[in-house]
Scaffold this motif. Sequence first.
Motif, PDB file in Angstrom:
ATOM      1  N   ARG A   1       3.725   5.567  -5.783  1.00  0.00           N
ATOM      2  CA  ARG A   1       3.682   5.945  -6.993  1.00  0.00           C
ATOM      3  C   ARG A   1       2.647   7.094  -7.504  1.00  0.00           C
ATOM      4  O   ARG A   1       2.625   7.270  -8.400  1.00  0.00           O
TER       5      ARG A   1
ATOM      6  N   GLU B   1       2.346   1.842  -3.479  1.00  0.00           N
ATOM      7  CA  GLU B   1       1.047   2.735  -4.268  1.00  0.00           C
ATOM      8  C   GLU B   1       0.374   3.775  -4.072  1.00  0.00           C
ATOM      9  O   GLU B   1       0.344   4.846  -4.668  1.00  0.00           O
TER      10      GLU B   1
ATOM     11  N   GLU C   1       0.625  -1.176   0.245  1.00  0.00           N
ATOM     12  CA  GLU C   1      -0.023  -0.005  -0.229  1.00  0.00           C
ATOM     13  C   GLU C   1       0.889   0.826  -0.161  1.00  0.00           C
ATOM     14  O   GLU C   1       0.681   1.817  -0.962  1.00  0.00           O
TER      15      GLU C   1
END
Lengths: 84, 268
Positions: free
Chosen positions: A51, A48, A45
């Motif tokens: 990103r 993510e 997570e």
Amino acid sequence: MGFLDYFRSEKKRSASLAKERLQVIVARERTNRGGADYLPALQQEILEVIRRYIAVDDDAVRIQVEREGDCEVLELNVTLPETE
Amino acid sequence: MARIVVVTSGKGGVGKTTTSAAFGAGLARAGYRTVVVDFDVGLRNLDLIMGCERRVVYDFVNVINGEANLNQALIRDKRVEGLEILPASQTRDKDALTFEGVEAVLSALAETHDYVVCDSPAGIERGAHLAMYFADDALVVTNPEVSSVRDSDRVLGLLSSKTRRAEQGDEPVKEHLVVTRYAASRVGKGEMLSMEDICEILSIDLLGVVPESTAVLNASNAGVPVIMEEKTDAGQAYDDLVARYLGEEREHRFLTEKKGLFGRLFKG
């Protein structure tokens, strides 16, 4: 010990080698145990979230829990790509 | 209310099913209503070890799916009064065992038996997890060999965290060590981990040591739980183990090698 033992080689018995190796690996695996279940998901997570802002590799986020006495330290390491 | 006992190990081929069959038969012989449940879905073998493979009609998964009731699936042992087995399914669907299904079957069995022995599959996947989840006691079967000891330690970690007792904060699952395929002569030569080494590494209580024995293969060839072979070393070791589990004090008999005259002369 029988007298034939004197003629046997002095090299370390394989069972004591097995015991030593097991004690080391078992101790290490025990410290990694317990509470660490959420770490892979947490790592994913965080990756993510990062990103959303920066393009980073899959292995850019490293997470480790270290125990120091009663205290647990969550160590988070993010490697950002080099900017030109 | 029955006590639920899981027979587990992590590693395959160390003697879980042999132990489950012997332990179950021993408990039944001592007068307890006992059922041995095969959790190894897809690789059913308890039926073969206990010699009732031709009497399997319905299995564990049939009961979970409501295709048969428990009494139709349970196989009564013909030799020992009070011993039953619930065979595993041969389905390849690895999700065939559901959490709710297992819970329902085990609680139904617990109503009508004194002991429910769960024969776990190898590994630490779903089947193994479900086999240990509801357990009150665990027999951790270990060979005196590095990979088996390491896997047993892994399983001990799971017993203390991934079971109902652990999750509900109850008294932890009682763990018992069962060392199998023990060759006292090789331990004497320093070629094999000793029972003391294994106990020290795993730090759990020893329930029994079963010697490496030709009796185990002979018994499985014939489909007889090895504990029924009362004249054999392995049979006696399992008999001691069951007695100890039931609270009797018995000395460990197979920790030293029997030496002939020649051996005594030369090895002291």
